[in-house]
Design an enzyme around this catalytic site. Sequence first.
Site, mmCIF file in Angstrom:
data_model
loop_
_atom_site.group_PDB
_atom_site.id
_atom_site.type_symbol
_atom_site.label_atom_id
_atom_site.label_comp_id
_atom_site.label_asym_id
_atom_site.label_seq_id
_atom_site.Cartn_x
_atom_site.Cartn_y
_atom_site.Cartn_z
ATOM 1 N N ARG A 153 0.828 -1.226 0.000
ATOM 2 C CA ARG A 153 0.000 0.000 0.000
ATOM 3 C C ARG A 153 0.853 1.263 0.000
ATOM 4 N NH1 ARG A 153 -3.178 -3.117 3.562
ATOM 5 N NH2 ARG A 153 -4.866 -4.066 2.365
ATOM 6 N N LYS A 169 3.158 11.944 -11.379
ATOM 7 C CA LYS A 169 2.293 11.133 -12.243
ATOM 8 C C LYS A 169 3.037 9.833 -12.523
ATOM 9 C CE LYS A 169 -0.560 14.431 -14.785
ATOM 10 N NZ LYS A 169 -0.932 14.920 -16.127
ATOM 11 N N GLU A 186 10.244 19.601 -24.496
ATOM 12 C CA GLU A 186 9.537 19.880 -23.237
ATOM 13 C C GLU A 186 10.158 21.097 -22.527
ATOM 14 O OE1 GLU A 186 6.773 18.161 -22.503
ATOM 15 O OE2 GLU A 186 6.994 16.088 -23.207
ATOM 16 N N LYS A 228 7.972 23.525 -13.508
ATOM 17 C CA LYS A 228 7.097 22.373 -13.273
ATOM 18 C C LYS A 228 6.741 22.277 -11.791
ATOM 19 C CE LYS A 228 5.564 17.907 -14.244
ATOM 20 N NZ LYS A 228 5.641 16.697 -15.054
ATOM 21 N N GLU A 255 -4.243 18.098 -11.206
ATOM 22 C CA GLU A 255 -4.804 18.604 -12.460
ATOM 23 C C GLU A 255 -6.310 18.836 -12.341
ATOM 24 O OE1 GLU A 255 -2.726 16.746 -15.724
ATOM 25 O OE2 GLU A 255 -4.290 17.291 -17.128
ATOM 26 N N ARG A 263 -2.402 22.803 -13.959
ATOM 27 C CA ARG A 263 -1.475 21.754 -14.387
ATOM 28 C C ARG A 263 -1.726 21.349 -15.840
ATOM 29 N NH1 ARG A 263 1.017 16.566 -11.062
ATOM 30 N NH2 ARG A 263 2.333 15.921 -12.799
ATOM 31 N N ASN A 283 0.176 20.388 -20.730
ATOM 32 C CA ASN A 283 -0.161 19.537 -21.883
ATOM 33 C C ASN A 283 -0.111 20.296 -23.199
ATOM 34 O OD1 ASN A 283 -0.635 17.315 -20.199
ATOM 35 N ND2 ASN A 283 -2.682 18.071 -19.731
ATOM 36 N N HIS A 308 0.289 18.591 -26.538
ATOM 37 C CA HIS A 308 0.130 17.161 -26.313
ATOM 38 C C HIS A 308 -1.127 16.566 -26.953
ATOM 39 C CE1 HIS A 308 3.532 17.711 -23.711
ATOM 40 N NE2 HIS A 308 3.525 16.445 -23.325
ATOM 41 N N HIS A 325 -0.441 13.772 -29.297
ATOM 42 C CA HIS A 325 -0.983 12.442 -29.005
ATOM 43 C C HIS A 325 -1.564 11.801 -30.277
ATOM 44 C CE1 HIS A 325 -2.827 9.411 -26.373
ATOM 45 N NE2 HIS A 325 -3.818 9.442 -27.241
ATOM 46 N N HIS A 378 8.066 10.694 -28.235
ATOM 47 C CA HIS A 378 7.086 11.558 -27.572
ATOM 48 C C HIS A 378 7.446 13.046 -27.732
ATOM 49 C CE1 HIS A 378 4.261 13.051 -24.598
ATOM 50 N NE2 HIS A 378 5.268 13.657 -23.982
HETATM 51 P P1 NAD Z 1 12.892 6.263 -22.022
HETATM 52 O O1 NAD Z 1 12.792 6.063 -20.575
HETATM 53 O O2 NAD Z 1 12.377 5.187 -22.895
HETATM 54 O O3 NAD Z 1 14.400 6.577 -22.402
HETATM 55 C C1 NAD Z 1 14.751 6.766 -23.754
HETATM 56 C C2 NAD Z 1 15.873 5.833 -24.177
HETATM 57 O O4 NAD Z 1 17.112 6.290 -23.659
HETATM 58 C C3 NAD Z 1 15.722 4.400 -23.692
HETATM 59 O O5 NAD Z 1 16.180 3.544 -24.692
HETATM 60 C C4 NAD Z 1 16.676 4.341 -22.492
HETATM 61 O O6 NAD Z 1 17.129 3.051 -22.257
HETATM 62 C C5 NAD Z 1 17.773 5.256 -22.936
HETATM 63 N N1 NAD Z 1 18.535 5.939 -21.882
HETATM 64 C C6 NAD Z 1 18.046 6.532 -20.778
HETATM 65 N N2 NAD Z 1 18.998 7.221 -20.147
HETATM 66 C C7 NAD Z 1 20.137 7.052 -20.854
HETATM 67 C C8 NAD Z 1 21.467 7.544 -20.708
HETATM 68 N N3 NAD Z 1 21.794 8.394 -19.731
HETATM 69 N N4 NAD Z 1 22.373 7.174 -21.629
HETATM 70 C C9 NAD Z 1 22.026 6.362 -22.665
HETATM 71 N N5 NAD Z 1 20.786 5.889 -22.861
HETATM 72 C C10 NAD Z 1 19.852 6.230 -21.959
HETATM 73 O O7 NAD Z 1 12.120 7.583 -22.508
HETATM 74 P P2 NAD Z 1 11.918 9.045 -21.909
HETATM 75 O O8 NAD Z 1 11.826 9.924 -23.074
HETATM 76 O O9 NAD Z 1 12.860 9.358 -20.818
HETATM 77 O O10 NAD Z 1 10.481 8.929 -21.219
HETATM 78 C C11 NAD Z 1 9.326 8.649 -21.966
HETATM 79 C C12 NAD Z 1 8.265 8.135 -21.032
HETATM 80 O O11 NAD Z 1 7.993 9.134 -20.063
HETATM 81 C C13 NAD Z 1 6.950 7.839 -21.725
HETATM 82 O O12 NAD Z 1 6.501 6.567 -21.296
HETATM 83 C C14 NAD Z 1 6.023 8.912 -21.232
HETATM 84 O O13 NAD Z 1 4.682 8.486 -21.138
HETATM 85 C C15 NAD Z 1 6.588 9.217 -19.881
HETATM 86 N N6 NAD Z 1 6.271 10.568 -19.390
HETATM 87 C C16 NAD Z 1 5.786 10.688 -18.130
HETATM 88 C C17 NAD Z 1 5.515 11.934 -17.604
HETATM 89 C C18 NAD Z 1 5.049 12.060 -16.186
HETATM 90 O O14 NAD Z 1 4.683 13.162 -15.761
HETATM 91 N N7 NAD Z 1 5.054 10.990 -15.420
HETATM 92 C C19 NAD Z 1 5.745 13.087 -18.371
HETATM 93 C C20 NAD Z 1 6.239 12.944 -19.663
HETATM 94 C C21 NAD Z 1 6.515 11.672 -20.157
HETATM 95 ZN ZN ZN Z 2 5.219 15.327 -22.650
#
Ligand code: NAD
Ligand code: ZN
Length: 366
Positions: free
Chosen positions: A120, A142, A184, A226, A236, A241, A245, A248, A252, A266
């Site tokens: 939990r 999130k 971003e 942020k 949100e 908040r 987006n 987005h 999307h 993304h």
């Molecule tokens: P990711 O986590 O897939 O990383 C991108 C790639 O880079 C992967 O292949 C990873 O293995 C590699 N990598 C990571 N760090 C590295 C480093 N230092 N050196 C070499 N390679 C490295 O993608 P991302 O863009 O970081 O995140 C995308 C995700 O985040 C999506 O699932 C999206 O939905 C989510 N997201 C969440 C929020 C939130 O508020 N929670 C906001 C925006 C996006």
């Molecule tokens: Zn985003």
Amino acid sequence: MTIRVALGERSYDISIENGALDRAGELLAPYAARGRFIVVTDRNIVPNQLYRLESSLTAAGIACAVEVLPPGESTKSWAMLEKLTDAMLAYGVERNDTLIALGGGVIGDLVGFAASIVKRGCRFVQVPTTLLSQVDSSVGGKTAINSRAGKNLIGAFYQPVHVLIDPTTLDTLPIREVRAGYAEVVKYGLIDDPAFFAWCETNVRQLLGGASEARLEAIGKSVAAKARIVGEDERETSGRRALLNLGHTFGHALEAETGFSDRLLHGEAVAAGMALAFRFSAAQGLCSADDARRVTDHLAAAGLPTTLDAAGVDARGDALVAHMLHDKKMEGGRLPFLLARGIGQTFLDKQVDLAAVARFLDADRG
Ligand code: NAD
Ligand code: ZN
């Protein structure tokens, strides 16, 4: 640099420092219950960053169990959630224990969600290693996995106890991922900080080239923005908040059209989405054509897509609008849209006519 996310008893600090990973033993010691952590990462992060974190923790006398997951969006799945939670329970995790999410947004979202449900709720620390996760996903609580019905549909608001950002981890990140994360960064300027957008225009080359000062400034400014917005509207509900987006909803639709795949990252979809949102705002007479052009030009100069063609999307406007109707943000059959009256003047419009959006998309393709 330390930035606080002010959320009453859920408040936490974000530390941003070159080399923070090598000082993790000292910086994270207060969160190591029983002198140990469970570190979760993905395979791409093992060769460079995991070693730095582990040595620092070990040197500080902190033990760590390590769980390595496959890289990629498909890791945000029920199957990986089950694998991770089983591993946590096998390690004998207690509510006081702390997970460390070492990786990009994929690892951060999955680990945060696992932390929210095991026993939990146990604690977790974000150690983001992509630009996108450093400026966006690691802050704000999130957490989510994907389901058959769509992305991020299963999740929780669950805040970390600390965020540790080491910009030097970006030295090993592929440049395409750096550019995607940069979208971003630009977003914060476009939302409500025109001076920061101007700073981006001046400093984009240094930033993408890895210059230390520019990187720290961009991450610090983004995280502060942020943290402020999340502090005003954690879940949100007030519309504050929702400003995050920007780009987005269009984005999307482009991601859905390209199958949420490596064809369009993304951040790339968000870049095209922000350019479309500004041009749509200009077409509606809300913002000047000059501002829309300035936004488009800047994102293109950063090597990001700003048109449907550049995003590799050939679908018609009505097909793209159909994707938007599956958005989580739908409210009583209407889709709130983020539009702009100018750079740094984003607002939420709940009365957008989707037929007009579809016509705009076809016309914008030109
Ligand atoms: P990711 O986590 O897939 O990383 C991108 C790639 O880079 C992967 O292949 C990873 O293995 C590699 N990598 C990571 N760090 C590295 C480093 N230092 N050196 C070499 N390679 C490295 O993608 P991302 O863009 O970081 O995140 C995308 C995700 O985040 C999506 O699932 C999206 O939905 C989510 N997201 C969440 C929020 C939130 O508020 N929670 C906001 C925006 C996006
Ligand atoms: Zn985003």
